[in-house]
Design a protein around this motif. Structure first.
Motif: not given
Length: 445
Positions: A95-103
């Protein structure tokens, strides 16, 4: 006494409070391996790219990823910033530039392996020599690192391969775009324990390349890639000409000598060892080793070649260059042929010794003065053949003339007899008899 006991108890209590218990000791976390809690993991801000290796239970289908904003990612309907590759037992996701936070992961996960998160993958390649030579073979190794530690995931390397390219640098374009084509590829290597690779899927790629390009300045481009990502590393090198010149010379009518002249400005002659192999038809092989030069030239007579056929000679040059670096250079093969002269037909009294084979180098042309005597004899015999007897067409003409003479003689005799009969009157008597025939008389039975 009571004060003493109270002091001891207070000391023990103080020690108990200051020493951390085993249950409260912080667990040592390995950044690339995470134990999931309720199938959740967290990605920090500032991560440009992350690669996930999620292990599934046998027979389970691909997982579903839930992003921090609640949107879902699927294996076959991923956006452009997601590359997804699934096999029977794991999912490989980049994943390029993933969303920060809980996955969160939705699916049947193998708890024994859980998930590997690789967020800082780097390619490290052993530094190649700055100066190389044509036909030199070099060994290179490459490995993928994550936060300074080598990635050792078996699933990660199952579909990963290493490509090596050599791209020409020009004055107009000293730094070409890192998009080499297949024509620039020197080799493709895998971390599978074959060839020079020592251990399968240990994270170390090992390959050997033979550099055959023309001399000049190049960029050595190494690229490691799999189904979801790639990493590259670039080095500048200079490729110099082959420091050796081969020559096969004729030392007699039926003898050759091989000579290799080594460039002493580049190679240390005291360290040279030339290993050669002469090959021919019918699995003919003859090894040679040259180690003692004669004024920069290593030579040996090829007196062992005595059978007709085509031969090739080539091998390897092992030496140290003038910088002290050990080099291994492949020597291109040279070709030569051995042929037998055409046989000469002699009488029993003129039989001489058997003719030996003649060695001919590639491109040799025998002059007319050196043509075999049999060829001259054949030519003379072919030119003298007409004078040795009458050709067939002469006999045909003679037969036709004789036949005409015989027919003319017969006709002459008949005409002469008729003329003689006319003078004596025999011919008139025959005509009277023919006139007395009664046509009305019945035919005699």
């Amino acid at each position: 006494m009571k004060k003493y006991l109270l002091g001891c108890l207070s000391t023990l209590l103080l020690l108990a409070l200051t020493l951390p218990s085993h249950a409260e000791a912080p667990e040592k976390l390995v950044r690339s391996a995470y134990q999931l809690l309720d199938n959740r993991f967290r990605l920090d801000h500032g991560i440009e790219e992350v690669t996930l290796v999620v292990y599934r239970k046998p027979g389970a289908g691909p997982i579903v990823l839930v992003q921090p904003d609640g949107s879902k990612l699927y294996a076959h309907t991923s956006p452009q910033n997601v590359s997804w590759y699934d096999e029977d037992s794991f999912d490989l996701i980049t994943i390029t530039k993933p969303i920060p936070g809980p996955w969160q992961i939705v699916g049947s996960i193998d708890r024994r392996n859980a998930i590997e998160i690789l967020s800082a993958i780097e390619l490290q390649v052993t530094e190649a020599p700055k100066v190389l030579y044509q036909h030199e073979r070099i060994k290179l190794t490459a490995q993928l690192m994550n936060h300074g530690e080598r990635i050792n995931s078996d699933a990660f390397y199952r579909s990963t391969e290493l490509d090596l390219f050599l791209t020409r640098r020009t004055l107009n374009q000293p730094n070409p775009a890192l998009n080499p084509g297949s024509a620039d590829r020197m080799g493709k290597f895998y971390d599978n324990g074959t060839g020079l690779d020592e251990y399968p899927r240990d994270g170390v790629f090992t390959g050997e390349v033979d550099i055959r390009q023309k001399p000049g300045r190049y960029k050595l481009y190494a690229r490691v890639s799999n189904k979801t990502f790639q990493r590259a590393a670039v080095q500048d090198i200079e490729l110099k000409p082959l420091p050796l010149k081969a020559n096969i010379v004729r030392i007699a009518d039926n003898a050759l000598r091989v000579e290799y002249t080594v460039d002493a400005n580049v190679i240390n002659l005291d360290t040279v060892a030339i290993n050669l192999m002469v090959t021919g038809s019918n699995d003919f092989q003859y090894p040679l080793t040259l180690v003692e030069p004669n004024d920069k030239t290593f030579s040996m007579d090829l007196d062992f070649v005595d059978r007709t056929g085509d031969y090739r000679i080539g091998g390897w040059l092992f030496a140290d260059d003038n910088t002290g670096r050990e080099v291994a250079i492949e020597i291109p093969k040279e070709r030569f042929s051995v042929i037998k002269a055409a046989p000469t037909f002699l009488s029993k009294d003129e039989l001489g010794p058997e003719q030996s084979p003649e060695i001919v180098l590639e491109g040799d042309v025998l002059p007319a003065s050196e043509q075999p005597e049999s060829a001259v004899t054949e030519a003379e015999s072919s030119t003298e053949a007409p004078s040795a007897g009458i050709p067939w067409w002469g006999w045909a003409i003679a037969g036709s003339v004789g036949l005409l003479l015989i027919v003319g003689g017969v006709v002459f005799v008949i005409l002469r007899k008729r003329k003689k009969a006319a003078k004596t009157g025999d011919e008139n008597d025959d005509s009277d008899d023919d006139g007395d025939i009664d046509l009305n008389r019945p035919e005699d039975r």
